[in-house]
Design a protein around this motif. Structure first.
Motif, mmCIF file in Angstrom:
data_model
loop_
_atom_site.group_PDB
_atom_site.id
_atom_site.type_symbol
_atom_site.label_atom_id
_atom_site.label_comp_id
_atom_site.label_asym_id
_atom_site.label_seq_id
_atom_site.Cartn_x
_atom_site.Cartn_y
_atom_site.Cartn_z
ATOM 1 N N VAL A 1 84.324 9.330 159.108
ATOM 2 C CA VAL A 1 84.233 9.843 160.471
ATOM 3 C C VAL A 1 84.202 8.681 161.452
ATOM 4 O O VAL A 1 83.897 7.544 161.091
ATOM 5 C CB VAL A 1 82.977 10.742 160.675
ATOM 6 C CG1 VAL A 1 82.974 11.896 159.682
ATOM 7 C CG2 VAL A 1 81.692 9.950 160.564
ATOM 8 N N THR A 2 84.517 8.992 162.686
ATOM 9 C CA THR A 2 84.373 8.024 163.763
ATOM 10 C C THR A 2 83.085 8.357 164.501
ATOM 11 O O THR A 2 82.874 9.491 164.943
ATOM 12 C CB THR A 2 85.570 8.093 164.730
ATOM 13 O OG1 THR A 2 86.764 7.879 163.984
ATOM 14 C CG2 THR A 2 85.454 7.028 165.811
ATOM 15 N N TYR A 3 82.229 7.350 164.601
ATOM 16 C CA TYR A 3 80.933 7.493 165.262
ATOM 17 C C TYR A 3 80.756 6.300 166.196
ATOM 18 O O TYR A 3 80.756 5.152 165.743
ATOM 19 C CB TYR A 3 79.826 7.546 164.203
ATOM 20 C CG TYR A 3 78.434 7.293 164.716
ATOM 21 C CD1 TYR A 3 77.792 8.198 165.551
ATOM 22 C CD2 TYR A 3 77.740 6.134 164.351
ATOM 23 C CE1 TYR A 3 76.510 7.950 166.018
ATOM 24 C CE2 TYR A 3 76.462 5.889 164.806
ATOM 25 C CZ TYR A 3 75.853 6.795 165.643
ATOM 26 O OH TYR A 3 74.585 6.553 166.107
ATOM 27 N N HIS A 4 80.665 6.546 167.484
ATOM 28 C CA HIS A 4 80.558 5.480 168.501
ATOM 29 C C HIS A 4 81.630 4.415 168.311
ATOM 30 O O HIS A 4 81.360 3.216 168.371
ATOM 31 C CB HIS A 4 79.168 4.833 168.480
ATOM 32 C CG HIS A 4 78.092 5.704 169.023
ATOM 33 N ND1 HIS A 4 78.087 6.183 170.300
ATOM 34 C CD2 HIS A 4 76.983 6.202 168.440
ATOM 35 C CE1 HIS A 4 77.019 6.931 170.496
ATOM 36 N NE2 HIS A 4 76.337 6.979 169.374
ATOM 37 N N GLY A 5 82.861 4.869 168.057
ATOM 38 C CA GLY A 5 83.990 3.954 167.918
ATOM 39 C C GLY A 5 84.044 3.216 166.598
ATOM 40 O O GLY A 5 84.917 2.373 166.408
ATOM 41 N N GLN A 6 83.136 3.511 165.688
ATOM 42 C CA GLN A 6 83.115 2.850 164.387
ATOM 43 C C GLN A 6 83.548 3.830 163.305
ATOM 44 O O GLN A 6 83.244 5.019 163.382
ATOM 45 C CB GLN A 6 81.696 2.388 164.036
ATOM 46 C CG GLN A 6 81.068 1.437 165.014
ATOM 47 C CD GLN A 6 79.649 1.128 164.570
ATOM 48 O OE1 GLN A 6 79.442 0.374 163.630
ATOM 49 N NE2 GLN A 6 78.681 1.739 165.235
ATOM 50 N N MET A 7 84.215 3.310 162.289
ATOM 51 C CA MET A 7 84.544 4.115 161.131
ATOM 52 C C MET A 7 83.345 4.071 160.196
ATOM 53 O O MET A 7 82.855 2.995 159.862
ATOM 54 C CB MET A 7 85.783 3.540 160.425
ATOM 55 C CG MET A 7 86.235 4.369 159.235
ATOM 56 S SD MET A 7 87.607 3.607 158.323
ATOM 57 C CE MET A 7 88.859 3.530 159.574
ATOM 58 N N VAL A 8 82.842 5.257 159.816
ATOM 59 C CA VAL A 8 81.711 5.328 158.899
ATOM 60 C C VAL A 8 82.006 6.354 157.815
ATOM 61 O O VAL A 8 82.790 7.289 158.015
ATOM 62 C CB VAL A 8 80.372 5.646 159.605
ATOM 63 C CG1 VAL A 8 80.035 4.586 160.649
ATOM 64 C CG2 VAL A 8 80.381 7.019 160.236
ATOM 65 N N ARG A 9 81.368 6.187 156.689
ATOM 66 C CA ARG A 9 81.545 7.084 155.552
ATOM 67 C C ARG A 9 80.272 7.882 155.334
ATOM 68 O O ARG A 9 79.179 7.322 155.300
ATOM 69 C CB ARG A 9 81.852 6.288 154.293
ATOM 70 C CG ARG A 9 82.071 7.166 153.080
ATOM 71 C CD ARG A 9 82.035 6.280 151.835
ATOM 72 N NE ARG A 9 82.044 7.064 150.636
ATOM 73 C CZ ARG A 9 80.976 7.622 150.088
ATOM 74 N NH1 ARG A 9 79.806 7.527 150.652
ATOM 75 N NH2 ARG A 9 81.056 8.292 148.976
ATOM 76 N N VAL A 10 80.436 9.189 155.198
ATOM 77 C CA VAL A 10 79.325 10.084 154.916
ATOM 78 C C VAL A 10 79.526 10.613 153.502
ATOM 79 O O VAL A 10 80.593 11.152 153.179
ATOM 80 C CB VAL A 10 79.258 11.242 155.929
ATOM 81 C CG1 VAL A 10 78.185 12.242 155.543
ATOM 82 C CG2 VAL A 10 79.024 10.702 157.338
ATOM 83 N N ASP A 11 78.511 10.462 152.677
ATOM 84 C CA ASP A 11 78.572 10.952 151.311
ATOM 85 C C ASP A 11 78.610 12.472 151.311
ATOM 86 O O ASP A 11 77.963 13.121 152.131
ATOM 87 C CB ASP A 11 77.348 10.453 150.541
ATOM 88 C CG ASP A 11 77.471 10.709 149.065
ATOM 89 O OD1 ASP A 11 77.029 11.782 148.633
ATOM 90 O OD2 ASP A 11 78.007 9.841 148.357
ATOM 91 N N GLY A 12 79.369 13.025 150.386
ATOM 92 C CA GLY A 12 79.488 14.480 150.287
ATOM 93 C C GLY A 12 78.170 15.186 150.067
ATOM 94 O O GLY A 12 78.012 16.350 150.448
ATOM 95 N N THR A 13 77.190 14.484 149.463
ATOM 96 C CA THR A 13 75.884 15.109 149.253
ATOM 97 C C THR A 13 75.168 15.342 150.583
ATOM 98 O O THR A 13 74.192 16.086 150.631
ATOM 99 C CB THR A 13 74.999 14.261 148.317
ATOM 100 O OG1 THR A 13 74.839 12.954 148.882
ATOM 101 C CG2 THR A 13 75.616 14.151 146.925
ATOM 102 N N ASP A 14 75.654 14.706 151.657
ATOM 103 C CA ASP A 14 75.075 14.883 152.989
ATOM 104 C C ASP A 14 75.953 15.749 153.891
ATOM 105 O O ASP A 14 75.750 15.795 155.106
ATOM 106 C CB ASP A 14 74.846 13.515 153.641
ATOM 107 C CG ASP A 14 73.832 12.683 152.881
ATOM 108 O OD1 ASP A 14 72.745 13.218 152.600
ATOM 109 O OD2 ASP A 14 74.133 11.523 152.547
ATOM 110 N N ALA A 15 76.926 16.454 153.320
ATOM 111 C CA ALA A 15 77.873 17.256 154.099
ATOM 112 C C ALA A 15 77.174 18.273 154.993
ATOM 113 O O ALA A 15 77.593 18.506 156.132
ATOM 114 C CB ALA A 15 78.855 17.965 153.164
ATOM 115 N N ALA A 16 76.104 18.877 154.504
ATOM 116 C CA ALA A 16 75.401 19.898 155.293
ATOM 117 C C ALA A 16 74.861 19.335 156.602
ATOM 118 O O ALA A 16 74.748 20.057 157.595
ATOM 119 C CB ALA A 16 74.273 20.515 154.473
#
Length: 173
Positions: free
Chosen positions: A39-54
């Motif tokens: 995802v893009t968050y404050h102009g940065q590319m970040v990765r969210v683990d699927g276990t945190d999808a909710a």
């Protein structure tokens, strides 16, 4: 675009620095593959683990296998699990990227031993990808232990990618 429903742990790409996306923050999903999200968050590319999808209001994508008919680890299921791990920057799984060098199954120890590399030795996402590999392969029936060895010899090059991956990324010459 989605709104974080709860504080959401993430890792900045490509250095792997942990951060938290605060609740009620808008993020743009740029990649949703293998159950994880870039995802893009404050102009940065970040990765969210699927276990945190909710935390992002998304349904987790679950990896499942048929009920085992024997006590064996089936190598084809290990490869199937590995194909669900994606590079957070490139929409290609680690197998098709050519990052998985070897898979060995020890039936007696119920162990899967994997040799893999990264597209760049200094990639800060290396530990995250290793963790993804360990997590996904442990979901394979009859696997009790997963050992991942990160190697850099031979060094990775685009020629190690499948032809499909080369076409997908525009690296097919």
């Amino acid at each position: 675009m989605v709104v974080a429903r709860a504080d959401c742990p993430a890792r900045r790409v490509p250095d792997g620095t942990p951060l938290t996306i605060p609740k009620d923050t808008f993020v743009t999903i740029t990649q949703a593959l293998g159950g994880n999200y870039t995802v893009t968050y404050h102009g940065q590319m970040v990765r969210v683990d699927g276990t945190d999808a909710a935390n992002l209001g998304l349904e987790p994508e679950l990896l499942s296998f048929p009920e085992p008919s024997d006590d064996l680890i089936h190598e084809e299921q290990v490869w199937e699990a590995l194909k669900t791990v994606y590079d957070p920057e490139i929409p290609v799984n680690l197998v098709d990227l050519g990052l998985i060098y070897e898979v060995r199954v020890d039936q007696n120890a119920r162990l899967v031993d994997i040799r893999m590399t990264l597209t760049a030795p200094a990639c800060g996402m290396g530990p995250v990808l290793v963790g993804d590999v360990e997590y996904r392969v442990r979901l394979v029936p009859n696997v009790d232990k997963v050992k991942v060895e990160l190697v850099f010899d031979p060094p990775w090059s685009r020629e190690m990618m499948s032809e499909e991956a080369q076409l997908e990324t525009g690296m097919f010459f």
